[in-house]
Design a protein around this motif. Structure first.
Motif, short mmCIF file in Angstrom:
data_model
loop_
_atom_site.label_atom_id
_atom_site.label_comp_id
_atom_site.label_asym_id
_atom_site.label_seq_id
_atom_site.Cartn_x
_atom_site.Cartn_y
_atom_site.Cartn_z
N LEU A 240 -1.24 13.08 16.46
CA LEU A 240 -1.75 13.85 16.82
C LEU A 240 -1.34 15.35 16.14
O LEU A 240 -1.99 15.99 15.09
CB LEU A 240 -2.24 14.52 18.21
CG LEU A 240 -2.82 15.73 18.69
CD1 LEU A 240 -4.62 15.08 18.14
CD2 LEU A 240 -3.11 15.59 19.78
N ALA A 241 -0.20 15.48 16.36
CA ALA A 241 0.97 16.68 15.89
C ALA A 241 1.09 16.15 14.05
O ALA A 241 0.62 17.55 13.64
CB ALA A 241 1.98 16.32 16.16
N LYS A 242 0.67 15.01 13.71
CA LYS A 242 0.98 15.21 12.10
C LYS A 242 -0.73 15.90 11.62
O LYS A 242 -0.53 16.12 10.67
CB LYS A 242 1.56 13.85 11.85
CG LYS A 242 2.75 13.74 12.26
CD LYS A 242 3.21 12.22 11.68
CE LYS A 242 5.20 11.94 11.84
NZ LYS A 242 5.40 10.31 11.72
N SER A 243 -1.75 15.18 12.55
CA SER A 243 -2.76 15.86 11.75
C SER A 243 -3.43 17.16 11.22
O SER A 243 -4.05 17.11 10.68
CB SER A 243 -4.17 14.87 12.92
OG SER A 243 -4.05 15.83 14.35
N TYR A 244 -2.54 17.56 12.43
CA TYR A 244 -2.49 19.42 12.14
C TYR A 244 -0.85 19.84 11.55
O TYR A 244 -1.06 20.95 11.77
CB TYR A 244 -2.62 19.88 13.47
CG TYR A 244 -3.86 19.48 14.62
CD1 TYR A 244 -5.03 20.14 14.29
CD2 TYR A 244 -3.71 19.54 15.59
CE1 TYR A 244 -6.21 19.60 14.28
CE2 TYR A 244 -5.06 18.59 16.39
CZ TYR A 244 -6.14 19.35 15.55
OH TYR A 244 -7.29 18.59 16.52
N GLY A 245 -0.62 19.27 10.60
CA GLY A 245 0.77 19.53 9.61
C GLY A 245 2.07 20.21 10.56
O GLY A 245 2.77 20.13 10.00
N ILE A 246 2.47 19.15 11.80
CA ILE A 246 3.36 19.78 12.76
C ILE A 246 4.20 18.28 12.48
O ILE A 246 4.27 17.34 13.06
CB ILE A 246 2.83 19.50 14.02
CG1 ILE A 246 1.81 20.47 14.28
CG2 ILE A 246 4.56 19.83 14.83
CD1 ILE A 246 1.69 20.91 15.67
N LYS A 247 5.45 18.63 11.62
CA LYS A 247 6.87 17.68 12.07
C LYS A 247 7.77 18.13 12.44
O LYS A 247 8.16 16.36 12.52
CB LYS A 247 7.09 18.07 10.19
CG LYS A 247 5.32 17.10 9.48
CD LYS A 247 5.59 17.46 7.84
CE LYS A 247 4.55 16.99 7.09
NZ LYS A 247 5.17 17.47 5.43
N THR A 248 7.41 18.91 12.96
CA THR A 248 9.55 18.62 13.42
C THR A 248 8.79 19.61 15.43
O THR A 248 7.68 20.03 15.44
CB THR A 248 9.71 20.39 13.37
OG1 THR A 248 9.16 21.82 13.30
CG2 THR A 248 10.35 20.03 11.58
N PHE A 249 9.77 18.80 15.92
CA PHE A 249 9.60 18.75 17.83
C PHE A 249 10.53 19.55 18.28
O PHE A 249 11.87 19.98 17.52
CB PHE A 249 9.06 17.59 18.74
CG PHE A 249 7.72 17.21 17.02
CD1 PHE A 249 6.43 17.77 17.59
CD2 PHE A 249 8.62 16.78 16.23
CE1 PHE A 249 5.51 17.24 16.89
CE2 PHE A 249 7.18 15.41 16.15
CZ PHE A 249 5.77 16.15 15.83
N PRO A 250 9.90 20.42 19.79
CA PRO A 250 8.55 20.78 19.85
C PRO A 250 8.23 21.80 19.00
O PRO A 250 8.94 22.70 18.14
CB PRO A 250 9.44 21.43 21.21
CG PRO A 250 10.53 22.18 21.31
CD PRO A 250 10.84 21.39 20.09
N ALA A 251 6.81 21.71 19.41
CA ALA A 251 5.85 23.17 18.58
C ALA A 251 4.81 24.03 19.48
O ALA A 251 4.14 22.97 19.96
CB ALA A 251 5.40 21.70 17.39
#
Length: 975
Positions: free
Chosen positions: A94-105
């Protein structure tokens, strides 16, 4: 503790994401942890229910997640208050679908659109600011939706804010919104934040009227737009004009009462001009005060104006224009010349910089007590030297009190002091959330006073109250625990020591805890054993019957009553108090030892909440003697009391829904109540005027039943005249009074029956007979009347003598015996003679002490100053006053009476004179010649030599003539 919800599921079917993603929320923040999951949150944008993902337990891929979560737990409650839901999710896909690649975000979803936080996630303050800032809410070409909390924050932070108040399912609102979307970008470019809010309750609080409504906040000062919201160009022009005006600060803004209250809450320094739009002088003063608006702004004092009679009354303001300065919600009245703007400016600046305990009105005090957490009130007498010394001393600790969060005010009002049981002034009372505590130390020792006040704020202990204070607390407090104790009793002191330990917990649950050392007050509630704990919920008392030395048991009992609605057991004394004070009351008379009664009670517990919400408190009593007083032989029996009049339920008590329907019908419909002989006998003994329809045995559809239906039509009218109307099928009491044929209608006047001889089925004729003077007068006896009846008599009779007295007073009874001798003489010369003993009636007519005789000529009161036992002298005084004639002399009144007349008459002229003034009598003689003419055009004319009242009106030279219209004075400046 944080209420963040972790999306970790065990895969149970039927689980939904609704618990963590409220679909009604437009603001949503998600913290994504670096773990794998099989499903995504994307579905929540289109579906209310999805199959939950099965979480994995390996956290090795996210080292910082727990640390960040620990920080963000601290702001979860804050985001919740701002209407932003905070959840956490474990789903890399889900995170990747919103362009999130590093965690936590952290992502903030605004109307389903994400904004990613770029700052330090360990900076909880920075995160909170991001989630609640206007920038985070901005959507392209769209007016941002906010809630009340966020609106407050925006208004606090932004200089210029436009707010559209709207409501859903309002076509006009939607059309206006569509138009105003077009000016959102323009407003933004001009530096004006534009938001919308769907909060009808807040709109009502701000007195905005019908929606939609546009409010423009200019440096926190609100201005309401009164133009056409469908004309976007006009709206934008208005916003620009007001922004420029705001830069100049040369206009005093008009506000509504709701907005005024909001400003008082939010601004530390606020000046308010109460004015009348129709008064030329008020307009002139406002024009003068515009000149100091800039100076006030430079001092940090905001100034607004309000033309609202309700607002003025709320703050005890009788005359406009009037200037009130609020410092941290504490009001101070300006009593100088409002025409002199320099003096006004100097006074306001002095208020800003000086440390002074502010003088307030009784209305202001009531408002402060209701709204302040910590309030110190000095009840004092401005004319007494002791009070002056105490005020001078306590001024020295005003700043320290302010620093401790204690607002400090003073009031010079003896009547208000007496309401709290204060007989000696000066007296200091500390109010904590409305609960009063009296200071018993030396008021001249300022340090001791300060220590005591600080102790009240910082330490939680059960405080002593007077009986008057207790009555007020019971009346105004939803949850109140009262310990009736004896300070000289060893057991009381031990119990008190135990219960002090739970005071904090009670306070945390909104329960006020007080104690009272007054055995007489305890007896009024039927309490014979001291100490005893009573819990009052919305005035309904519950007696604790356990061990007071077990604090945990007491605490559990109190919390149980806060959390659960239950029919309270009361004593007969408590019941009497409730019947006297509650306009609507349901009472179950039952046998505590009977199992069937307990079964009925268990059923009725199910409707207790419904009754409470409908405004019908429900109590129970297991006192057989009290039941018999109402003619109740069989238990259980339900009785409904409305304004002290009882009505018996005759249906099935085990059917709680039928019982509820009956109670609601009794409250909402106006019906003639059915009573038995015992209740009727009690009513006749306790009420001045009781109308009784003796129907005899009467079945539905019979003639007697149809007559009752007709009489129902005049029930409201008799009630307006102060008469109680009941019906009964029982005949025992009727026979005692010589009534042998049925149906029959009788009026009981002070216990004596008068039988109606006409057609009972003609309700108009019945009403005319019931309210005629001939019917109401009792030969050779001064009639006892109630307040409603007295008002009616004063409105219909030009000459009325009224004896005000207390029923239990022996002296009054002796005087009445004498006065009965001249009742017929008064009747012969056309003077109606009545007596009244209603509680509080003396204050209503501004009578200082009882007993008293007042003669009302055309509603103008004159108090007899002679010996009330000298019936001949009194009769001669009454004859002299009547012979003067209602139109041939200007009536003399004192200051207290004058205020009553100003409130009563729309048009009133007052001649102020001085006994030592040589020309006053000559002028009075001239004015007597126009008394008839003023009377003919509806203007009442009186005179007074009360110099204090004249000075209060700013009259320095006597004689003077003042005209009051609707309570507003105007001084005659001619010859």
């Amino acid at each position: 503790m944080c209420n963040c919800k972790r999306l970790q599921y065990d895969g149970q079917a039927g689980e939904t994401l609704q618990t963590v993603w409220p679909h009604s929320s437009s603001s949503f923040s998600v913290m994504v942890e670096g773990l794998e999951a099989s499903e995504t949150l994307r579905h929540t944008q289109t579906s209310h229910s999805v199959r939950p993902p099965r979480a994995q337990s390996d956290k090795r891929s996210c080292k910082d997640c727990d640390k960040v979560l620990a920080e963000l737990e601290n702001i979860d409650d804050d985001t919740d208050r701002f209407g932003v839901q905070f959840v956490k999710v474990v789903d890399k896909k889900l995170a990747k679908s919103y362009g999130i690649k590093t965690f936590p975000a952290l992502s903030f979803f605004r109307n389903k659109e994400p904004i990613h936080y770029e700052g330090d996630l360990m900076d909880e303050g920075g995160v909170l600011e991001f989630l609640t800032s206007l920038e985070a809410m901005e959507l392209p070409d769209q007016i941002e939706d906010v809630n009340a909390k966020i609106l407050d924050k925006i208004v606090e932070e932004q200089e210029f804010v436009a707010v559209l108040f709207y409501k859903t399912e309002c076509r006009k609102c939607m059309k206006a919104l569509q138009e105003l979307e077009n000016v959102d970008d323009d407003a933004d470019q001009l530096g004006i934040a534009f938001v919308k809010i769907n909060d009808p309750d807040l709109a009502d609080e701000y007195s905005l009227g019908s929606l939609p409504a546009l409010v423009y906040y200019r440096r926190r000062i609100p201005v309401v737009y009164d133009g056409d919201l469908m004309n976007e160009d006009k709206v934008l022009e208005w916003l620009v004009e007001n922004k420029n005006t705001g830069d100049d600060d040369d206009v005093i803004d008009d506000v509504t009462l709701g907005l005024l209250n909001s400003l008082i809450d939010s601004l530390d320094h606020l000046a308010v001009i109460f004015y009348d739009r129709d008064e030329t002088d008020d307009t002139l003063i406002l024009t003068e005060l515009e000149n100091i608006d800039d100076d006030l702004d430079s001092q940090g004092i905001h100034i607004v104006k309000i033309a609202d009679d309700v607002a003025a009354r709320e703050y005890g303001i009788e005359d406009t224009p009037c200037l009130v300065y609020f410092e941290k919600e504490i009001p101070s009245l300006y009593d100088g010349n409002l025409h002199n703007e320099e003096e006004v400016l100097a006074w306001l600046v002095e208020q800003l910089h000086s440390d002074e305990i502010e003088d307030i009105t009784d209305e202001m005090l009531d408002k402060l007590i209701k709204e302040s957490h910590h309030l110190a009130v000095l009840f004092y007498d401005e004319d007494e030297q002791e009070s002056q010394h105490v005020v001078a001393e306590l001024e020295n600790i005003d700043d320290e009190c302010d620093n401790k969060g204690v607002a400090f005010v003073k009031i010079d009002n003896d009547d208000e002091a007496k309401e709290y049981g204060i007989d000696h002034r000066p007296t200091l009372v500390y109010f904590e959330k409305g609960t009063p505590y009296v200071y018993s130390g030396n008021l001249l020792a300022e340090d001791e006073v300060l220590d005591w006040l600080v102790h009240q704020v910082e330490e939680d202990e059960i405080e002593d109250v007077t009986d008057e204070m207790l009555d007020r607390l019971i009346d105004r407090t939803e949850h109140l625990a009262v310990l009736f104790y004896d300070k000289d009793s060893r057991r009381s002191r031990k119990v008190l020591s135990e219960l002090e330990n739970i005071d904090d917990e009670c306070d945390g649950r909104g329960i006020f805890f007080v104690k009272i050392d007054n055995y007489e007050e305890a007896k009024e509630y039927g309490i014979d054993n001291i100490p005893t704990l009573v819990y009052f919920e919305s005035e309904i008392p519950y007696i604790f019957e356990g061990d007071l030395m077990k604090e945990e048991e007491v605490l559990s009992w109190l919390f149980h009553h806060v959390d659960h609605e239950e029919i309270a057991d009361v004593t007969d004394e408590m019941l009497d108090k409730l019947i006297a004070n509650e306009p609507h009351l349901a009472v179950l008379f039952y046998d505590k030892k009977d199992e069937e009664d307990h079964e009925v009670l268990s059923e009725l517990e199910n409707i207790d909440d419904d009754c409470e919400q409908a405004g019908v408190p429900f109590v129970k009593i297991y006192d057989a003697a009290e039941a018999k007083e109402y003619g109740i032989d069989e238990l259980p029996t339900l009785v409904y009391f409305e304004n002290r009049i009882p009505s018996l339920y005759e249906g099935d008590l085990s059917n709680e829904q039928e019982v509820l329907a009956w109670l609601l019908q009794q409250k909402t419909s106006d019906t003639i109540e059915e009573v038995n002989d015992e209740i009727l006998d009690d009513l006749i003994a306790n009420f001045e005027y009781v109308v009784v329809y003796f129907s005899g045995s009467c079945e539905e559809g019979q003639k007697c039943d149809k007559i009752l239906d007709e009489l129902e039509n005049i029930d409201d009218d008799t009630d307006d005249h102060g008469m109680h109307f009941v019906t009964t099928e029982e005949t025992g009491l009727a026979h005692e009074h010589g009534i042998k044929s049925f149906p029959t209608l009788a009026l009981f006047r002070n216990g004596e029956p008068v039988i109606y001889k006409g057609d009972i089925g003609n309700e108009d004729a019945v009403l005319k007979w019931l309210t005629s003077d001939e019917t109401l007068q009792i030969p050779n006896q001064i009639e006892e009347v109630n307040q409603r009846m007295l008002e009616r008599i004063l409105n219909t009779s030009a000459n009325v003598a009224v004896f005000f007295y207390e029923e239990e007073d022996v002296k009054s009874r002796a005087i009445l015996t004498e006065l009965e001798h001249i009742d017929d003489d008064c009747d012969d010369i056309g003077i109606d003679f009545v007596k009244i003993s209603d509680e509080g009636i003396a204050q209503e007519y501004d009578i200082v002490s009882l007993p008293a005789l007042v003669y009302f000529r055309s509603k103008f009161p004159q108090i007899y100053e002679g010996d009330l036992k000298d019936e001949e002298a009194l009769l001669e005084w009454l004859i002299d006053n009547k012979d003067v004639g209602p139109a041939s002399i200007i009536e003399e009144v004192d200051g207290k009476m004058l205020q009553n007349l100003v409130d009563t008459f729309e048009y009133l002229v007052v001649y102020f004179y001085d006994d030592n003034c040589p020309s006053c009598e000559t002028i009075l003689a001239e004015l007597e010649t126009i008394d008839d003419e003023t009377d003919e055009v509806g203007i009442q004319f009186v005179k007074t030599n009360d110099v204090d009242v004249a000075e209060d009106l700013g009259i320095s030279h006597l004689p003077a003539l003042v005209y009051f219209e609707g309570g507003v004075p105007s001084i005659y400046d001619g010859t």
